[in-house]
Scaffold this motif. Structure first.
Motif, mmCIF file in Angstrom:
data_model
loop_
_atom_site.group_PDB
_atom_site.id
_atom_site.type_symbol
_atom_site.label_atom_id
_atom_site.label_comp_id
_atom_site.label_asym_id
_atom_site.label_seq_id
_atom_site.Cartn_x
_atom_site.Cartn_y
_atom_site.Cartn_z
ATOM 1 N N ILE A 1004 13.288 -11.032 44.452
ATOM 2 C CA ILE A 1004 13.050 -9.595 44.347
ATOM 3 C C ILE A 1004 12.595 -9.045 45.684
ATOM 4 C CG2 ILE A 1004 11.490 -7.878 43.319
ATOM 5 C CD1 ILE A 1004 11.585 -9.515 40.726
ATOM 6 N N ALA A 1005 11.728 -9.778 46.365
ATOM 7 C CA ALA A 1005 11.260 -9.292 47.666
ATOM 8 C C ALA A 1005 12.424 -9.210 48.651
ATOM 9 C CB ALA A 1005 10.164 -10.233 48.198
ATOM 10 N N GLY A 1006 13.322 -10.138 48.615
ATOM 11 C CA GLY A 1006 14.472 -10.105 49.506
ATOM 12 C C GLY A 1006 15.403 -8.947 49.203
ATOM 13 N N LYS A 1007 15.620 -8.680 47.941
ATOM 14 C CA LYS A 1007 16.502 -7.593 47.563
ATOM 15 C C LYS A 1007 15.891 -6.254 47.957
ATOM 16 C CE LYS A 1007 18.714 -9.907 43.652
ATOM 17 N NZ LYS A 1007 18.919 -9.876 42.186
ATOM 18 N N LEU A 1011 17.532 -3.483 50.375
ATOM 19 C CA LEU A 1011 17.840 -2.122 49.927
ATOM 20 C C LEU A 1011 17.134 -1.074 50.792
ATOM 21 C CD1 LEU A 1011 17.733 -2.544 46.039
ATOM 22 C CD2 LEU A 1011 19.755 -2.233 47.484
ATOM 23 N N ASP A 1012 15.940 -1.424 51.302
ATOM 24 C CA ASP A 1012 15.225 -0.469 52.156
ATOM 25 C C ASP A 1012 15.986 -0.203 53.453
ATOM 26 O OD1 ASP A 1012 13.167 -0.017 50.425
ATOM 27 O OD2 ASP A 1012 11.820 -1.563 51.254
ATOM 28 N N ASP A 1013 16.739 -1.154 53.877
ATOM 29 C CA ASP A 1013 17.474 -0.978 55.124
ATOM 30 C C ASP A 1013 18.775 -0.142 54.923
ATOM 31 O OD1 ASP A 1013 15.541 -2.495 56.361
ATOM 32 O OD2 ASP A 1013 16.666 -4.377 56.196
ATOM 33 N N SER A 1014 19.180 0.003 53.707
ATOM 34 C CA SER A 1014 20.413 0.766 53.435
ATOM 35 C C SER A 1014 20.067 2.246 53.219
ATOM 36 C CB SER A 1014 21.131 0.175 52.214
ATOM 37 O OG SER A 1014 20.294 0.278 51.081
ATOM 38 N N ILE A 1020 20.476 3.452 44.591
ATOM 39 C CA ILE A 1020 19.666 2.442 45.306
ATOM 40 C C ILE A 1020 18.204 2.640 44.995
ATOM 41 C CG2 ILE A 1020 18.932 1.707 47.607
ATOM 42 C CD1 ILE A 1020 21.802 2.211 48.540
ATOM 43 N N LEU A 1021 17.745 3.888 44.910
ATOM 44 C CA LEU A 1021 16.331 4.129 44.593
ATOM 45 C C LEU A 1021 15.996 3.617 43.190
ATOM 46 C CD1 LEU A 1021 15.875 7.698 46.112
ATOM 47 C CD2 LEU A 1021 14.987 5.529 47.007
ATOM 48 N N ASN A 1022 16.917 3.834 42.246
ATOM 49 C CA ASN A 1022 16.674 3.321 40.892
ATOM 50 C C ASN A 1022 16.611 1.785 40.889
ATOM 51 O OD1 ASN A 1022 16.604 5.902 39.811
ATOM 52 N ND2 ASN A 1022 18.804 5.942 39.335
ATOM 53 N N GLU A 1026 13.393 -0.556 39.737
ATOM 54 C CA GLU A 1026 13.484 -1.619 38.733
ATOM 55 C C GLU A 1026 12.966 -2.949 39.287
ATOM 56 O OE1 GLU A 1026 17.497 -1.766 37.511
ATOM 57 O OE2 GLU A 1026 17.407 0.125 36.372
ATOM 58 N N LEU A 1027 13.304 -3.223 40.552
ATOM 59 C CA LEU A 1027 12.827 -4.471 41.159
ATOM 60 C C LEU A 1027 11.297 -4.466 41.333
ATOM 61 C CD1 LEU A 1027 15.604 -5.030 43.897
ATOM 62 C CD2 LEU A 1027 15.259 -6.338 41.792
ATOM 63 N N GLU A 1028 10.751 -3.331 41.718
ATOM 64 C CA GLU A 1028 9.296 -3.244 41.883
ATOM 65 C C GLU A 1028 8.582 -3.394 40.539
ATOM 66 O OE1 GLU A 1028 8.698 0.429 43.845
ATOM 67 O OE2 GLU A 1028 9.051 -0.375 45.881
ATOM 68 N N ASP A 1029 9.151 -2.804 39.495
ATOM 69 C CA ASP A 1029 8.534 -2.975 38.164
ATOM 70 C C ASP A 1029 8.543 -4.453 37.742
ATOM 71 O OD1 ASP A 1029 8.074 -0.283 38.084
ATOM 72 O OD2 ASP A 1029 9.875 0.174 36.886
ATOM 73 N N ARG A 1030 9.686 -5.090 38.012
ATOM 74 C CA ARG A 1030 9.750 -6.527 37.662
ATOM 75 C C ARG A 1030 8.765 -7.331 38.497
ATOM 76 N NH1 ARG A 1030 10.118 -10.159 33.815
ATOM 77 N NH2 ARG A 1030 11.035 -12.140 34.525
ATOM 78 N N ARG A 1031 8.613 -6.965 39.776
ATOM 79 C CA ARG A 1031 7.661 -7.656 40.644
ATOM 80 C C ARG A 1031 6.236 -7.494 40.135
ATOM 81 N NH1 ARG A 1031 6.756 -4.766 46.129
ATOM 82 N NH2 ARG A 1031 5.722 -3.436 44.586
#
Length: 1148
Positions: A1004-1007, A1011-1014, A1020-1022, A1026-1031
């Protein structure tokens, strides 16, 4: 008059003749007594044949009545024949009311006083070459009779002279110079003599020209005359001598006391016949009553003995019988108080001493265990007597064998170190029980009983959850067994080597010759009267024995010439190292196996020692390992005992040592007697000085210089007396050290038990003033049970009862045997009951008070005194007294009025000075009744590893779990294993989940970073949200899993925490289990290993000093230092350490 126990014995008055004169009677010629029954005759004859009588004239003691009577009659006839009749009256007048207290000094005074004083009527002789004789007119001077020849040398010198009779005596006073007062002519006497054969001839001679026949006036005759004629005038201390009443009219004397001696006269009147015997005077004042008293004494003793032989229990008596018995008891008590020494078991019973239950004895493993410990099965060590004999022999003749001293505990430890199991000791296992209280321990528990105090401590540590087990450790390896220098066996091997050296010297000559043939009495006397079939049977038995001997000899021959060297040659060359002494030992066994006493023992030993497959290169090692592994402790001891017994009977060196010891002890006793004589004289002189000092101090005019001078003389005399006392004590000590006698008993108690104190003779006694570097020998008192004949005689029991008791005691124990055979048992409350015909009677309550309505017999008294569990009825039973307090209790229990215990107490008085010291030394060395420093440290460490309640109960199942597990899990091992496996499985699953979550967080941290670089589109924001909620969800899960709060609502986190805690507690508990087992093992083995270290540390310093090395290491050759061997040299060495360095000349 014959003396019995220092008092004259009066023969009983003649008995009235029986009504029937045509009956057979038994008669004692010397006393005139006659008896109708043979038992009465034997009983009286037994009394007369005891060695308790003394000849009053010669003073010789330890005689029978007949020997003492014959001695007195012989001496009386000798005095009547030899002592001049006309000299007796003057001597008696001189002796009457003489103030000289000592008889030997009185004899010297009489001899000096009358040696040159003669009396009318005496036969005298003229000295030769007398020129000053004056003959009467017409009567020539007498000449020697040349017709009489000399016979028997000087003893018959009287035949050289004619005998003369003194007809008249004239005494002349001394003549003095009136001016100076000087004596010109001393007082003297002149005598008119007439020839014995020719009364017509007479002559005048003075006292210097006359002499008596030397056989008629000797100090021995004077002493015998004094013994016959004199007695003490009164019972007061220091009373003068007086002529006996029967001789007063004969010599014209009276009992009128001189005024200066009235202070010694008895003030009390003479005891009348009906006066109480408890107030009787000394024997000199009541001679008219002694005959009746002696008869009363004998009658009372006979009645008491008959009572002992009657039924053991007497029923309730009627009122009249009780009244009569009370009178008899009062009279009996009165007689017992008056009688000096009587039969021990006749004395009134005083109650149990409570000592025997505190004693110890050895079991079959040579472990000293309490006698009263009945919780464990006991197998006795049957060769205790041989053990003590071996130890006493080795200690007694240690200097002769070049063997340094050791104590009994070291010898026992060295003997036990030949057992492989003893070298490793025991192991304590500590185990936790499962929820069903079941154990997984499968090994056999140890049957050893050593160190009972620690063993009992371990037993009391058992709880519902914890059990302790004691098992034997694995036996020692062959390498440890073979290393005798470091396993404790060195002392034993050194002793065996020292004994073997006494059979053959280094020149190859035998010094202990064992007879080649041995015939028993039944072999000699039974052959002539035996029938032919018995002869055939004996011949067949002889052939069988010969075949057995042949087989044993064939087996031995394979070993005795190992490597083509005979065992006798090895012995002469002193080849003991590398276990070669075992080969030599077998050679000694072969040489003496024909002696019946050793045959069966040697046969068993050879069968176990000789290996079935004899190695050509390792035979000595095989023999040594068989000695250790195959033989029991009793059989190992028998190997040494055979050597000791052979040397005791056949060794010339031992015989010489004993003879030299007897000679040396005789000379030491002579020197000690001289010191005692000087000590008495100096003590008497010191008393006189003290009396003179009191007189000076009480005088009206105090002369201070004289008093100070007198005090100085008293101080010098006291120092001299103290030095003499030290010298006498030193000689007493040396006498005990050099008295090489066999093991002797101190004496017997009332029941026939024998008492031994082994630190008494033949061993060196250290300086008792310094207790720091002292060693002991046995260090305890030993009690041996009575022999079979003694038990039957003293206790009045039959041989069948004794044999039945021994058999039952061996199978079921002493208490059971005592109840079955003698019908007496001890209740749990401590009282004693007698069972007969289904009825029980209490004979002694729990407080030791005897039932007054019952008269106890001898065996019942012994049972109460010793308790049924500790009863001594066999000479194979040996008890040791390990506490000095119990020795004192025994001494207090002994009755001084009993014959046997009176003599026993006298022996105890000779050793009372050393008892306390020896016991304190042994207690200090062994810490018998206290823990030493190392044990205290172990106890302290053990307390640090005790379990807490949480550690014991953290994995205990709840009631629901127990109910669910009932019937499902019967195996305690599988139950605990199942719990551990389930916990491990859950832990692995949680670990796998944690790893998976960690990988997901990293992904998740890698993804998110990618995504922040794109570009930031809605899609992408959604996705980022979702990844932050899972983290956040995974991080919350991790925090819940690692939280410290035990009441957390997250069940998975609390479960992990509980699992971690259980794991920590389990590891801690297992560690404590191991440490407790280790500490308890060290505690249990500590004393044994300390004893082993002490035995390993023993070195034969004497052999190293004299021969250069230990005996087992082939010590041989000339001695490096010279030892004192001759009796004169030893005596000189002893006397040089006293104040008197000159030794009296010895008769060679």
């Amino acid at each position: 008059m014959v003396l019995y126990k220092r008092k004259p014995i009066m023969l009983p008055d003649p008995r009235p003749l029986p009504t029937d004169l045509n009956i057979y009677v038994w008669h004692i010629d010397e006393t005139g007594e006659w008896f109708i029954t043979y038992e009465e005759y034997l009983e009286r004859l037994d009394f007369y044949t005891r060695h308790h009588f003394t000849c009053e004239i010669t003073g010789t003691s330890c005689l029978t009545f007949f020997q003492a009577l014959d001695s007195e009659e012989t001496e009386f006839r000798y005095v009547e024949e030899r002592f001049p009749l006309k000299l007796r009256e003057p001597v008696a007048r001189f002796l009457h009311f003489n103030g000289i207290k000592r008889l030997d000094a009185l004899v010297e005074q009489v001899y000096a006083r009358f040696k040159s004083d003669f009396f009318p009527g005496e036969i005298v002789y003229l000295r030769k070459n007398n020129r000053d004789l004056s003959a009467t007119p017409s009567q020539p001077s007498p000449q020697p009779d040349e017709g009489i020849s000399k016979e028997n040398g000087d003893s018959m010198h009287v035949h050289y002279q004619k005998p003369y009779i003194i007809k008249e005596k004239a005494q002349f006073n001394a003549s003095k110079d009136p001016n100076t007062g000087e004596v010109i002519t001393p007082a003297h006497s002149k005598y008119m003599l007439i020839e014995e054969t020719q009364n017509s001839k007479s002559l005048i001679a003075d006292q210097s020209q006359l002499y008596r026949d030397r056989t008629t006036f000797t100090k021995h005759l004077i002493k015998c005359f004094c013994k016959i004629t004199l007695r003490r005038a009164s019972s007061k201390m220091g009373a003068p001598w007086a002529v006996k009443e029967e001789y007063l009219p004969m010599y014209g004397l009276t009992m009128d006391w001189p005024p200066e001696m009235l202070k010694y006269k008895d003030e009390e009147p003479v005891v009348k016949q009906d006066a109480p015997k408890s107030k009787r005077k000394r024997e000199d004042e009541v001679e008219n009553l002694q005959g009746e008293q002696e008869e009363n004494k004998r009658t009372e003793e006979e009645e008491a003995i008959k009572h002992e032989k009657e039924a053991s229990i007497k029923r309730k008596k009627t009122a009249e019988e009780e009244k009569e018995d009370s009178v008899v008891q009062e009279n009996t008590v009165q007689v017992n108080v008056i009688t000096s020494i009587v039969e021990d078991l006749v004395l009134p019973y005083q109650g149990p001493p409570h000592v025997f239950e505190n004693l110890c004895h050895y079991n079959n493993l040579l472990e000293s265990v309490p006698v009263s410990n009945n919780n464990l099965p006991f197998k006795p060590f049957r060769e205790t007597q041989k053990l003590l004999q071996v130890f006493q022999f080795l200690c007694t003749f240690a200097p002769k064998m070049c063997l340094s001293y050791f104590n009994l505990d070291q010898l026992i430890t060295s003997l036990k170190c030949t057992d492989p199991s003893e070298l490793k000791g025991e192991v304590v296992y500590v185990e936790l029980l499962n929820e069903h209280g079941e154990s997984s321990f499968t090994e056999n528990e140890s049957d050893w009983q050593r160190n009972p105090k620690i063993r009992e401590f371990i037993k009391h540590r058992n709880t519902e959850r914890v059990r302790h087990y004691i098992a034997k450790d694995d036996p020692a390896s062959d390498e440890i067994i073979d290393n005798i220098n470091h396993n404790g066996c060195g002392l034993l091997v050194e002793c065996i080597s020292a004994l073997l050296r006494l059979f053959i010297n280094e020149d190859g000559d035998w010094t202990s010759l064992v007879m080649e043939e041995w015939l028993e009495n039944n072999d000699i006397g039974g052959r002539e009267n035996s029938k032919s079939d018995k002869q055939n049977d004996s011949n067949e038995d002889g052939e069988e024995e010969a075949n057995e001997f042949g087989e044993i000899n064939d087996t031995l021959e394979k070993c005795l010439s190992y490597r083509n060297v005979n065992w006798a040659e090895r012995l002469s060359k002193r080849q003991f190292n590398n276990h070669y002494w075992t080969v030599i030992l077998l050679g000694i066994f072969q040489d003496c196996m024909h002696i019946p006493l050793y045959t069966d023992i040697i046969r068993v030993l050879v069968e176990k020692l000789v290996p079935s497959d004899i190695s050509a290169t390792q035979l000595p090692k095989q023999l040594w390992r068989n000695f250790c592994f195959q033989l029991s402790l009793e059989e190992k001891l028998n190997c040494i005992w055979i050597l000791v017994d052979l040397l005791s009977n056949f060794s010339a060196d031992i015989k010489t040592a004993v003879e030299e010891s007897m000679d040396l002890c005789g000379q030491i006793r002579s020197e000690r007697f001289r010191f005692s004589k000087d000590l008495k004289a100096e003590a008497s002189y010191l008393n006189l000085l003290n009396l003179d000092l009191q007189t000076l101090e009480q005088a009206g005019t105090r002369d201070e210089p004289a008093i100070e001078s007198h005090k100085a003389r008293i101080a010098v005399q006291a120092d001299k007396l103290e030095q003499l006392q030290k010298d006498k004590n030193f000689l007493d000590k040396k006498l005990m050290e050099n008295d090489l006698q066999r093991l002797r008993a101190l004496g017997l108690d009332r029941y026939g038990n024998r008492y031994y104190w082994m630190d008494l003779c033949g061993v060196p006694l250290d300086n008792m003033e310094n207790t720091e570097n002292l060693s002991y020998h046995s260090g305890r008192l030993w009690i041996q049970g009575p022999a079979a004949d003694a038990a039957k005689f003293f206790l009045q029991i039959s041989g069948d009862e004794l044999n039945q008791w021994k058999k039952l005691a061996e199978e079921y124990g002493k208490a059971h045997a005592t109840k079955e055979v003698f019908h007496v048992y001890k209740t749990p409350e401590g009282s004693y009951r007698y069972v007969e015909g289904g009825n029980e009677v209490e004979i002694c309550d729990c407080n030791g008070i005897v039932n007054s309505l019952i008269e106890l017999n001898s065996i019942q008294k012994k049972i109460i005194d010793e308790t049924p569990e500790c009863l001594l009825l066999s000479e194979d039973q040996w008890y040791s007294v390990d506490r000095i307090e119990n020795v004192r209790r025994l001494i207090d229990w002994f009755d001084n009025w009993g014959r046997r215990e009176h003599d026993l107490l006298k022996q105890f008085k000779t050793i009372e000075d050393t008892l306390d010291t020896v016991y304190s030394i042994r207690d200090k060395v062994l810490h018998l009744f206290v823990y030493d420093g190392e044990e205290e440290e172990l106890f302290k460490e053990l307390r640090e590893y005790e379990f807490t309640k949480e550690e014991l109960d953290f994995d205990a199942p709840t009631k629901e779990e127990n109910n669910n597990s009932n019937g499902n899990n019967d195996d305690p091992e599988n139950s605990e294993k199942g719990n551990e496996e389930q916990e491990e499985q859950e832990e692995q699953e949680e670990k796998a989940d944690d790893e998976q979550d960690e990988e997901e967080l990293e992904a998740i941290a890698g993804k998110i970073m990618k995504l922040d670089d794109s570009s930031k589109t809605r899609k992408i924001l959604n996705s980022i949200k979702e990844l932050e909620d899972r983290r956040d969800e995974l991080l919350t899960k991790r925090r819940n899993a690692t939280t410290i709060d035990g009441n957390t609502e997250n069940p998975s986190g609390g479960k992990a925490q509980a699992r971690t805690k259980r794991k920590r507690l389990r590891n801690l508990r297992n560690n404590k289990l191991n440490k407790q087992a280790e500490i308890l093992t060290d505690l249990l083995n500590h004393r044994h290993f300390v004893a082993m270290e002490d035995t390993i540390g023993w070195k034969n310093q004497l052999s190293t000093k004299v021969l250069g090395t230990a005996l087992r290491k082939n010590a041989s050759g000339k001695q490096k230092i010279k030892t004192v061997e001759t009796v004169d040299a030893k005596l000189k060495e002893i006397m040089d350490q006293t104040s008197r360095t000159t030794v009296a000349a010895t008769n060679n």
